[in-house]
Motif scaffolding. Structure first.
Motif, PDB file in Angstrom:
ATOM      1  N   HIS A  13      32.263  48.933  30.690  1.00  0.00           N
ATOM      2  CA  HIS A  13      31.164  49.232  29.771  1.00  0.00           C
ATOM      3  C   HIS A  13      30.923  50.733  29.629  1.00  0.00           C
ATOM      4  N   LEU A  14      31.108  51.468  30.714  1.00  0.00           N
ATOM      5  CA  LEU A  14      31.035  52.939  30.622  1.00  0.00           C
ATOM      6  C   LEU A  14      32.101  53.436  29.637  1.00  0.00           C
ATOM      7  N   THR A  15      33.286  52.838  29.724  1.00  0.00           N
ATOM      8  CA  THR A  15      34.392  53.231  28.838  1.00  0.00           C
ATOM      9  C   THR A  15      34.079  52.843  27.388  1.00  0.00           C
ATOM     10  N   ASN A  16      33.483  51.649  27.194  1.00  0.00           N
ATOM     11  CA  ASN A  16      33.033  51.257  25.843  1.00  0.00           C
ATOM     12  C   ASN A  16      32.170  52.357  25.236  1.00  0.00           C
ATOM     13  N   ALA A  17      31.318  52.943  26.102  1.00  0.00           N
ATOM     14  CA  ALA A  17      30.339  53.936  25.632  1.00  0.00           C
ATOM     15  C   ALA A  17      30.930  55.338  25.532  1.00  0.00           C
ATOM     16  N   GLY A  18      32.251  55.451  25.705  1.00  0.00           N
ATOM     17  CA  GLY A  18      32.901  56.750  25.538  1.00  0.00           C
ATOM     18  C   GLY A  18      32.777  57.653  26.744  1.00  0.00           C
ATOM     19  N   VAL A  19      32.487  57.058  27.917  1.00  0.00           N
ATOM     20  CA  VAL A  19      32.402  57.857  29.140  1.00  0.00           C
ATOM     21  C   VAL A  19      33.754  57.778  29.860  1.00  0.00           C
ATOM     22  N   ASP A  20      34.338  58.926  30.135  1.00  0.00           N
ATOM     23  CA  ASP A  20      35.594  59.001  30.886  1.00  0.00           C
ATOM     24  C   ASP A  20      35.319  58.462  32.293  1.00  0.00           C
ATOM     25  N   THR A  21      35.996  57.381  32.678  1.00  0.00           N
ATOM     26  CA  THR A  21      35.609  56.674  33.908  1.00  0.00           C
ATOM     27  C   THR A  21      36.782  56.493  34.869  1.00  0.00           C
ATOM     28  N   VAL A  22      36.486  56.755  36.158  1.00  0.00           N
ATOM     29  CA  VAL A  22      37.459  56.543  37.242  1.00  0.00           C
ATOM     30  C   VAL A  22      36.989  55.334  38.039  1.00  0.00           C
ATOM     31  N   LEU A  23      37.894  54.390  38.273  1.00  0.00           N
ATOM     32  CA  LEU A  23      37.560  53.190  39.032  1.00  0.00           C
ATOM     33  C   LEU A  23      38.284  53.226  40.374  1.00  0.00           C
ATOM     34  N   PHE A  24      37.514  53.118  41.459  1.00  0.00           N
ATOM     35  CA  PHE A  24      38.061  53.220  42.823  1.00  0.00           C
ATOM     36  C   PHE A  24      38.065  51.870  43.528  1.00  0.00           C
ATOM     37  N   ASP A  25      39.033  51.735  44.462  1.00  0.00           N
ATOM     38  CA  ASP A  25      38.967  50.642  45.438  1.00  0.00           C
ATOM     39  C   ASP A  25      39.843  51.028  46.620  1.00  0.00           C
ATOM     40  N   LEU A  26      40.009  50.103  47.544  1.00  0.00           N
ATOM     41  CA  LEU A  26      40.846  50.372  48.715  1.00  0.00           C
ATOM     42  C   LEU A  26      42.290  50.581  48.286  1.00  0.00           C
ATOM     43  N   PRO A  27      43.055  51.355  49.037  1.00  0.00           N
ATOM     44  CA  PRO A  27      44.474  51.493  48.690  1.00  0.00           C
ATOM     45  C   PRO A  27      45.192  50.161  48.910  1.00  0.00           C
ATOM     46  N   ALA A  28      46.170  49.875  48.055  1.00  0.00           N
ATOM     47  CA  ALA A  28      46.942  48.636  48.197  1.00  0.00           C
ATOM     48  C   ALA A  28      47.775  48.714  49.470  1.00  0.00           C
ATOM     49  N   LYS A  29      48.004  47.556  50.115  1.00  0.00           N
ATOM     50  CA  LYS A  29      48.752  47.539  51.383  1.00  0.00           C
ATOM     51  C   LYS A  29      50.222  47.896  51.171  1.00  0.00           C
ATOM     52  N   GLU A  30      50.738  47.584  49.978  1.00  0.00           N
ATOM     53  CA  GLU A  30      52.129  47.960  49.690  1.00  0.00           C
ATOM     54  C   GLU A  30      52.270  48.344  48.235  1.00  0.00           C
ATOM     55  N   GLY A  31      53.333  49.070  47.935  1.00  0.00           N
ATOM     56  CA  GLY A  31      53.570  49.503  46.543  1.00  0.00           C
ATOM     57  C   GLY A  31      52.615  50.621  46.137  1.00  0.00           C
ATOM     58  N   ASN A  32      52.305  50.656  44.848  1.00  0.00           N
ATOM     59  CA  ASN A  32      51.426  51.688  44.291  1.00  0.00           C
ATOM     60  C   ASN A  32      50.067  51.668  45.003  1.00  0.00           C
ATOM     61  N   PRO A  33      49.622  52.811  45.575  1.00  0.00           N
ATOM     62  CA  PRO A  33      48.343  52.804  46.288  1.00  0.00           C
ATOM     63  C   PRO A  33      47.142  52.416  45.408  1.00  0.00           C
ATOM     64  N   ASN A  34      47.294  52.563  44.063  1.00  0.00           N
ATOM     65  CA  ASN A  34      46.201  52.169  43.163  1.00  0.00           C
ATOM     66  C   ASN A  34      46.360  50.737  42.653  1.00  0.00           C
ATOM     67  N   GLY A  35      47.223  49.971  43.308  1.00  0.00           N
ATOM     68  CA  GLY A  35      47.558  48.618  42.837  1.00  0.00           C
ATOM     69  C   GLY A  35      46.355  47.700  42.689  1.00  0.00           C
ATOM     70  N   VAL A  36      45.397  47.811  43.623  1.00  0.00           N
ATOM     71  CA  VAL A  36      44.217  46.925  43.584  1.00  0.00           C
ATOM     72  C   VAL A  36      43.437  47.160  42.285  1.00  0.00           C
ATOM     73  N   VAL A  37      43.276  48.458  41.946  1.00  0.00           N
ATOM     74  CA  VAL A  37      42.506  48.809  40.738  1.00  0.00           C
ATOM     75  C   VAL A  37      43.304  48.460  39.483  1.00  0.00           C
ATOM     76  N   ASP A  38      44.609  48.730  39.509  1.00  0.00           N
ATOM     77  CA  ASP A  38      45.449  48.386  38.345  1.00  0.00           C
ATOM     78  C   ASP A  38      45.327  46.899  38.004  1.00  0.00           C
ATOM     79  N   LYS A  39      45.320  46.073  39.060  1.00  0.00           N
ATOM     80  CA  LYS A  39      45.215  44.618  38.861  1.00  0.00           C
ATOM     81  C   LYS A  39      43.840  44.264  38.270  1.00  0.00           C
ATOM     82  N   ALA A  40      42.807  44.947  38.760  1.00  0.00           N
ATOM     83  CA  ALA A  40      41.443  44.693  38.254  1.00  0.00           C
ATOM     84  C   ALA A  40      41.329  45.085  36.783  1.00  0.00           C
ATOM     85  N   ILE A  41      41.942  46.214  36.422  1.00  0.00           N
ATOM     86  CA  ILE A  41      41.888  46.675  35.025  1.00  0.00           C
ATOM     87  C   ILE A  41      42.642  45.692  34.126  1.00  0.00           C
TER      88      ILE A  41
END
Length: 791
Positions: free
Chosen positions: A25-53
């Motif tokens: 919703h922040l992105t809908n409103a034109g706000v540049d947004t960073v989404l954080f979570d724990l690092p993935a146990k394997e592969g890309n460390p941003n894997g958890v967030v990538d999956k959520a997106i």
């Protein structure tokens, strides 16, 4: 107020369902947004967030106003991405509701929070002051709670909860950002468990559950009693519990029991046996396919406690109780409810009584005024009126006496006495001057935060009567009005669903004429959704069935003349759209000098659904735009592919952003996130156009069309769909005629025509379609059922 909160970049901590949707919703409103979570146990460390997106695109209702926005969200994790926090102006934490987890995260991120940034916790009920304990002193004035309701794009409520150290200016700035940028209705809550919305909302559900047992009613009957029949959402009580998740419901109830040991209603803060039983069996509601309800094929079954099994859902509303609920006068309705001996009426009185009792008893602790409670229940729980409004409308003194009698007789859920202020001679808690505050023992006006100056008509409570301005002109279809000294007039429709009748057409033409003479601009705006559900089908069908083809054709010509009058008005006409803008409603905004769209605008040329084609100038306007986009030597056909599909399939946008993608709105049309600010922005746009020396466009004479080649190409697509049984013969007929008008008729490719030529084509094909039996069947079916017929 101190410096404005400038949010260029925001961060959301936690990519669970709620965190990912807040980021969306922040992105809908034109706000540049960073989404954080724990690092993935394997592969890309941003894997958890990538999956959520990636998951955002699959959610319904859609959290993103446009699926393409998903790639704008930046993925990060707490191990390698914390440096990204340094550039964030607003950080919203949205991890699981565990105090120690949140506090541990705060210790980790605090060193990376910029010295001006605001940190907020999206908790639904944890103590804000306790959360703040682990923060460095310098950060505490910039920390508070901000509780979004789920789903955050659609739920209007955001509760703001200051901690003891929160700087009031930080709070006011955040309120401004939430209101205008994210489109929220903000209430300020005190730091008490579950804040306002969930404190009253969950209690009202617990009361309904308690009285379900007491009066031995079926779960489906309770839902029939506690839904739209009393101004509440369709999901009522038990369907809501199923949607929320019965495990979540049980957890919330346990949290109330743990955190509110001194609450006089404490003994009811436990899951009823049957709720606990369902949770034990992992029947958790919608997410597991069974809870209070389950589906068997197309049938909806409901749990029957006696039989310990599911039975077909058949809610039995007693006719006497159904009639009582239809009574328009709240005082008569409540008197009848209290006097009735019927268990369903007794159940309803008991639910209202105990919710009123609970709300009045706790008002002083949980909120500043009664207004905050009522708005929280409207905006967060979808109640049409809040508890204090219901009580006031039903006769404050009489209802207070009844509640007091029930407390004395032991019928109420608690024997706690009502506060003294309830009996101080008052007629209610809301008035034009404001709403009652027990802490101040005074009537407190609405917030003086400058952001609310943008709301000419805020969501008014019972007892509040905002001025409706001076009437300039009125007929049976429209009212044109203006505020004293304002150069911009407003015109609103008076018809049901704001449909377009003859009186609306005549009224709009008169409004434009008066605006040209006496005002600098005109805004088409409705006090309530929708913008317009389109033409008055019943009137049109009446003319056709009476065989009055001439009268019917004259109505269509008048429709087109109105659209053209809007387009060629000498003062700017701005359409302020929210909710449905279908058929003629869509065409009016297409012809306006500019459209201001609420984010939740569902725009479509849907005439094909009733066997017709758009004939209020909509197809003509799309052909003009295609010609303009193609330029002097380009091919108009290339510009028509999207719009042909949009119109032939009667597509309706799922947001204002999608309306632009479907080419039903222009790229430079304005999108507003707060529906209550729509009129303010529309008037501002009209003023800017007027101040800039507005002139209407010159008549479109050199319109290059796709002609016979374009029609033939569209027909090839349609034949394939017909042969594949994707469309019926009548669908083919309608779509062919839509293609014919869009392409300018059977003329040579690249022929040049004018608007009158295209309008005449629209009228001809519209009138011919309207006389076909299959179209008349579709119109009759839509009027009878509200659903399209495929024939």
């Amino acid at each position: 107020m101190s410096e404005k909160l400038l949010v260029r970049r925001a961060a959301v901590l936690g990519a669970g369902v709620m965190g990912a949707q807040i980021a969306a919703h922040l992105t809908n409103a034109g706000v540049d947004t960073v989404l954080f979570d724990l690092p993935a146990k394997e592969g890309n460390p941003n894997g958890v967030v990538d999956k959520a997106i990636a998951g955002l695109a699959k959610l319904s209702p859609a959290p993103l106003a446009d699926k393409a926005l998903a790639k704008r969200i930046v993925a990060a994790n707490y191990e390698t991405g914390l440096d990204l926090l340094n550039g964030c102006d607003l950080i919203i934490e949205a991890i699981a509701e565990k105090m120690e987890w949140k506090q541990d995260l705060y210790k980790k991120v605090a060193p990376h929070v910029a010295s001006h940034a605001v940190l907020a916790s999206n908790t639904s009920g944890l103590g804000i002051n306790k959360l703040a304990d682990v923060l460095p002193e310098a950060l505490r004035p910039r920390f508070c709670g901000v509780h979004f309701f789920n789903p955050p794009r659609y739920m209007h409520l955001a509760e703001l909860i200051p901690a003891k150290a929160t700087d009031p200016a930080v709070l006011a700035n955040l309120e401004t950002f939430l209101t205008t940028t994210l489109g929220k209705g903000v209430v300020i809550a005190r730091d008490t468990p579950n804040f306002i919305g969930n404190r009253i909302g969950v209690f009202s559900m617990l009361a309904a559950m308690h009285h379900t047992e007491q009066f031995k009613l079926g779960f489906d009957t309770v839902d029939a009693l506690t839904g739209p029949a009393i101004g509440r959402p369709k999901s009522a009580t038990y369907r809501t519990a199923d949607v929320v998740g019965l495990d979540t419901m049980a957890h919330v109830i346990k949290t109330m029991a743990d955190t509110l040991p001194d609450d006089p209603w404490h003994k009811y803060f436990k899951a009823p046996k049957w709720l606990a039983g369902l949770v034990e069996k992992s029947a958790l509601g919608a997410k597991t396919g069974a809870g209070f309800y389950t589906k068997k094929g197309k049938d909806i079954l409901v749990l029957d406690l006696k039989a310990q099994d599911y039975r077909p859902s058949a809610p039995e509303l007693d006719p006497e109780v159904a009639a009582l609920l239809k009574e328009k006068d709240p005082a008569k309705k409540f008197a009848a409810m209290r006097a009735s001996k019927h268990p369903q009426a007794k159940f309803l009185w008991a639910c209202f009584r105990d919710t009123f009792h609970y709300s009045a008893f706790h008002l002083k602790d949980i909120a500043e005024t009664a207004r905050d409670v009522d708005l929280a229940m409207r905006w967060g729980y979808g109640w049409s009126v809040g508890p204090f409004e219901s009580w006031q409308a039903a006769g404050w003194k009489q209802v207070a006496d009844w509640i007091a009698e029930d407390i004395v007789s032991g019928d109420a859920m608690s024997n706690a006495t009502l506060p003294d202020w309830v009996f101080d001679g008052r007629e209610g808690v809301h008035a034009d001057a404001g709403s009652y505050s027990p802490n101040r023992d005074a009537t407190v006006p609405r917030s003086d935060n400058p952001v609310y100056a943008r709301q000419r008509f805020p969501d008014a409570l019972i007892g509040e009567k905002p001025s409706k301005g001076r009437t300039v002109f009125e007929n049976d279809g429209v009212r044109m009005w203006a505020d004293e000294g304002d150069g911009i007039a407003v015109v609103s429709f008076k018809t049901k669903m704001h449909t377009v009748s003859d009186q609306v057409l005549d009224g709009l033409q008169e409004a434009v004429a008066r605006a040209e003479k006496d005002f600098a601009g005109l805004v088409i705006w409705q006090p309530k959704e929708p913008f317009s559900a389109g033409a008055d089908l019943a009137g049109a069908l009446g003319l056709l069935q009476a065989g009055d083809v001439k009268g019917f054709e004259a109505m269509v010509a008048n429709f087109q003349a109105t659209s053209q009058r809007i387009k060629y008005s000498l003062v700017p006409v701005v359409a302020a759209v929210r909710g449905l803008a279908l058929g003629g409603g869509c065409e009016f905004q297409m012809h306006s000098a500019r459209t201001v769209l609420g984010l939740e605008s569902y725009v479509g040329l849907v005439e094909a659904g009733v066997g017709l084609l758009p004939a209020g100038g909509g197809l003509k306007e799309l052909a003009v735009r295609a010609s303009d986009a193609a330029g002097a030597n380009g091919d108009a056909f290339a510009e028509l592919k999207t719009v042909f599909e949009t119109v032939a399939m009667a597509k309706v946008s799922t947001s204002a952003v999608e309306a632009k993608n479907l080419q039903l709105a222009r790229q430079d049309d304005v999108v507003v996130f707060n529906a209550f600010e729509l009129l303010h922005v529309a008037k501002a746009q009209a003023r800017v156009l007027a101040e800039s020396g507005y002139r209407p466009p010159l008549p479109a004479r050199g319109i290059r069309v796709a002609g016979d080649v374009g029609i033939a190409t569209f027909k090839m697509l349609l034949v394939n769909m017909l042969e594949g049984y994707f469309i019926s013969q009548h669908d083919y007929e309608i779509a062919t005629r839509i293609a014919t008008v869009l392409c300018g008729g059977e003329v040579d490719r690249h022929s040049v025509v004018d608007e009158d030529w295209l309008l005449k084509l629209e009228r001809q094909h519209f009138v011919e379609l309207a006389q076909m039996p299959k179209t008349q069947e579709r119109i009759a079916h839509m009027l009878k059922t509200g659903k399209p017929l495929r024939n």
